[in-house]
Write an enzyme that holds these catalytic residues in place. Sequence first.
Site, short mmCIF file in Angstrom:
data_model
loop_
_atom_site.label_atom_id
_atom_site.label_comp_id
_atom_site.label_asym_id
_atom_site.label_seq_id
_atom_site.Cartn_x
_atom_site.Cartn_y
_atom_site.Cartn_z
N ALA A 86 0.81 -1.22 0.00
CA ALA A 86 0.00 0.00 0.00
C ALA A 86 0.85 1.27 0.00
CB ALA A 86 -0.95 0.00 1.20
N GLU B 4 3.47 1.79 -1.67
CA GLU B 4 3.97 2.05 -3.02
C GLU B 4 2.88 2.54 -3.97
OE1 GLU B 4 6.66 0.14 -0.68
OE2 GLU B 4 4.85 -0.95 -1.32
N VAL C 74 -5.15 -3.25 4.05
CA VAL C 74 -4.26 -3.26 5.20
C VAL C 74 -5.08 -3.77 6.38
CG1 VAL C 74 -2.69 -1.89 6.63
CG2 VAL C 74 -3.09 -1.22 4.25
N ILE C 75 -4.63 -4.88 6.96
CA ILE C 75 -5.32 -5.48 8.09
C ILE C 75 -4.48 -5.26 9.34
CG2 ILE C 75 -6.20 -7.62 9.11
CD1 ILE C 75 -6.73 -8.64 6.25
N HIS D 259 2.85 -0.76 12.85
CA HIS D 259 3.10 -0.65 11.41
C HIS D 259 1.79 -0.41 10.66
CE1 HIS D 259 5.23 -1.12 7.68
NE2 HIS D 259 4.39 -2.07 7.29
N ASN E 296 -9.69 6.39 -3.85
CA ASN E 296 -8.93 5.61 -2.88
C ASN E 296 -9.75 4.40 -2.44
OD1 ASN E 296 -7.49 4.53 -0.75
ND2 ASN E 296 -7.25 6.45 0.35
N ARG F 132 -16.19 -5.76 2.54
CA ARG F 132 -16.00 -4.48 1.85
C ARG F 132 -15.59 -4.66 0.39
NH1 ARG F 132 -15.95 -3.93 6.94
NH2 ARG F 132 -16.41 -1.98 8.02
#
Length: 177
Positions: free
Chosen positions: A58, A60, A83-84, A90, A114, A128
């Site tokens: 994500a 990049e 992203v989990i 982080h 986005n 989602r």
Amino acid sequence: MAGASHYTLPLPRFDKPVKLLIVVAPYYRDIADDLIAGAKATIEEAGGSWDLIEVPGALEVPAAISQAWRMANFDGFVALGCVIRGETTHYDTVCNDSSRGLTLLSLQGCCLGNGILTVENHEQAAVRAGEQDKGGGAAAAALHLIALQQRWGKPKGAVGFRPLGETIQLADGGAKA
């Protein structure tokens, strides 16, 4: 919130087909595939075309969109990934910095949607990406921004100083050094 409904704008229509670049971080391949499918379907429904590239993560995604915006000829961009939350901070860095990078690009005039999911677990991501079609929603956002940009015309030009000796065209047809 029981009984809440969400309004979705109808897709814009274009005089000529638009081309979007879908940039995806496929760390969670199953989630990425659902996001991609939704984005492709929405772009095609609006009469547009798309190209697809994959990046490692994500963080990049904004860099790849920035490069393509400067060096290629796309009308808009769709940022996809997932992203989990894990056991370390982080997660916060990746969520905040990828979002910040995309926001800065959009504030400069880059038409992008986005669709990077930021979730607590894989089950939330699957909902989602699948039934909520966040990939399609991100593509729709990019398409709406492209339509606004086309409606308002091209940027009015550079702001600031011009190099010594450069001439500018005046509205009356003359030139000024």
